[in-house]
Design an enzyme around this catalytic site. Structure first.
Site, PDB file in Angstrom:
ATOM      1  N   ARG A  73       0.811  -1.219   0.000  1.00 58.24           N
ATOM      2  CA  ARG A  73       0.000   0.000   0.000  1.00 58.24           C
ATOM      3  C   ARG A  73       0.847   1.273   0.000  1.00 58.24           C
ATOM      4  NH1 ARG A  73      -5.190   0.944   3.878  1.00 58.24           N
ATOM      5  NH2 ARG A  73      -3.606   1.015   5.489  1.00 58.24           N
ATOM      6  N   MET A  98     -12.729   3.105  -3.900  1.00 55.70           N
ATOM      7  CA  MET A  98     -13.005   1.952  -3.032  1.00 55.70           C
ATOM      8  C   MET A  98     -11.746   1.331  -2.416  1.00 55.70           C
ATOM      9  SD  MET A  98     -16.215   2.029  -3.017  1.00 55.70           S
ATOM     10  CE  MET A  98     -16.720   0.482  -2.253  1.00 55.70           C
ATOM     11  N   ARG A  99     -10.715   2.119  -2.161  1.00 56.43           N
ATOM     12  CA  ARG A  99      -9.544   1.615  -1.436  1.00 56.43           C
ATOM     13  C   ARG A  99      -9.428   2.388  -0.131  1.00 56.43           C
ATOM     14  NH1 ARG A  99      -8.521  -2.962  -3.300  1.00 56.43           N
ATOM     15  NH2 ARG A  99      -6.500  -2.966  -2.266  1.00 56.43           N
ATOM     16  N   HIS A 117     -20.164  10.576   1.369  1.00 59.11           N
ATOM     17  CA  HIS A 117     -20.610   9.312   1.955  1.00 59.11           C
ATOM     18  C   HIS A 117     -22.140   9.299   1.998  1.00 59.11           C
ATOM     19  CE1 HIS A 117     -20.556   5.717   4.383  1.00 59.11           C
ATOM     20  NE2 HIS A 117     -21.434   6.282   5.184  1.00 59.11           N
TER      21      HIS A 117
END
Ligand code: GRF
Length: 223
Positions: A73, A98-99, A117
């Protein structure tokens, strides 16, 4: 600089898929009077539909696929960070990215990275928010634009919009009603930041310039 002679804030929009919030931002910045522009759309997936939206709008895009990094990462995020800086990005907008992001990356962009969100935070962090609101018997649902902190779906709230939960709603119907509000409040939040009117003080956002709070005034009609 624009023809009108003001500098537009440079956005980097991070996506993984459909990109309807990206589209809302692209539509907003198409107005030359809007105080921001999209400098880069960055996706971790080559097949993200949002990349087509970027191309159609004539906006620069790039793909940094996380898979070849094989779980490294820090290296993946360093590559993203470098690419954003290469395009002169000043504000990172997460739009269905989406990470999970590490504290290192979040700190690089502290108070310069926002997320949308689909819930009224701090309630219903995480996934499947629409079904979870229905399961809980909630009467109000909504969406939030917030500055990003290291905890998931956490950070100072900039703008929220509420929608009613109606009899007979399923998750799709509710998602549809919330999404329409997402597309309204994401450009609004960007505008407030670009105009220098949304400032983080402590861990709360203060909105300058209006006697009413423009960041909380949006409650959609039932339809
Ligand atoms: C939106 O519901 C957003 O709130 C969430 O992910 C979804 C992305 O949708 N973070 P889209 O790709 O913008 O259409």
């Amino acid at each position: 600089m624009t023809a009108a002679g003001f500098k537009r804030l440079k956005l980097g929009v991070l996506i993984s898929g459909r990109g309807s919030n990206l589209q809302a931002l692209l539509d907003a910045v198409a107005d030359s009077a809007f105080p921001a522009e999209v400098a880069l759309v960055l996706s971790n997936r080559a097949d993200a539909y949002g990349l087509e939206r970027a191309a159609k709008a004539g906006v620069e895009s790039a793909v940094i696929d996380h898979k070849p990094f094989k779980g490294d990462r820090p290296a993946f995020e360093a590559a993203m960070d470098a690419r954003l800086r290469q395009s002169g990005v000043e504000l990172v907008c997460l739009a269905g990215f989406m990470r999970l992001l590490s504290p290192w990356f979040v700190n690089q962009w502290r108070d310069r990275m926002i997320n949308i969100h689909p819930s009224l935070l701090p309630s219903f962090k995480g996934l499947d928010t629409h079904q979870r609101v229905l399961d809980a018997g909630g009467r109000l649902h909504g969406c939030t634009v917030h500055y990003v902190r290291a905890e998931m779906d956490d950070g100072p709230i900039i703008v929220q919009a509420a929608v009613p939960v109606l009899d007979g709603d399923d998750a799709d119907a509710l998602a549809h009603r919330v999404l329409a509000q997402e597309h309204a409040i994401y450009p609004l939040a960007v505008r407030l930041i670009a105009e220098g009117r949304a400032r983080v003080e402590g861990e709360r956002v203060r909105i300058d310039g209006d006697s009413q709070n423009p960041a909380a005034a949006l409650v959609s009609p039932a339809g």
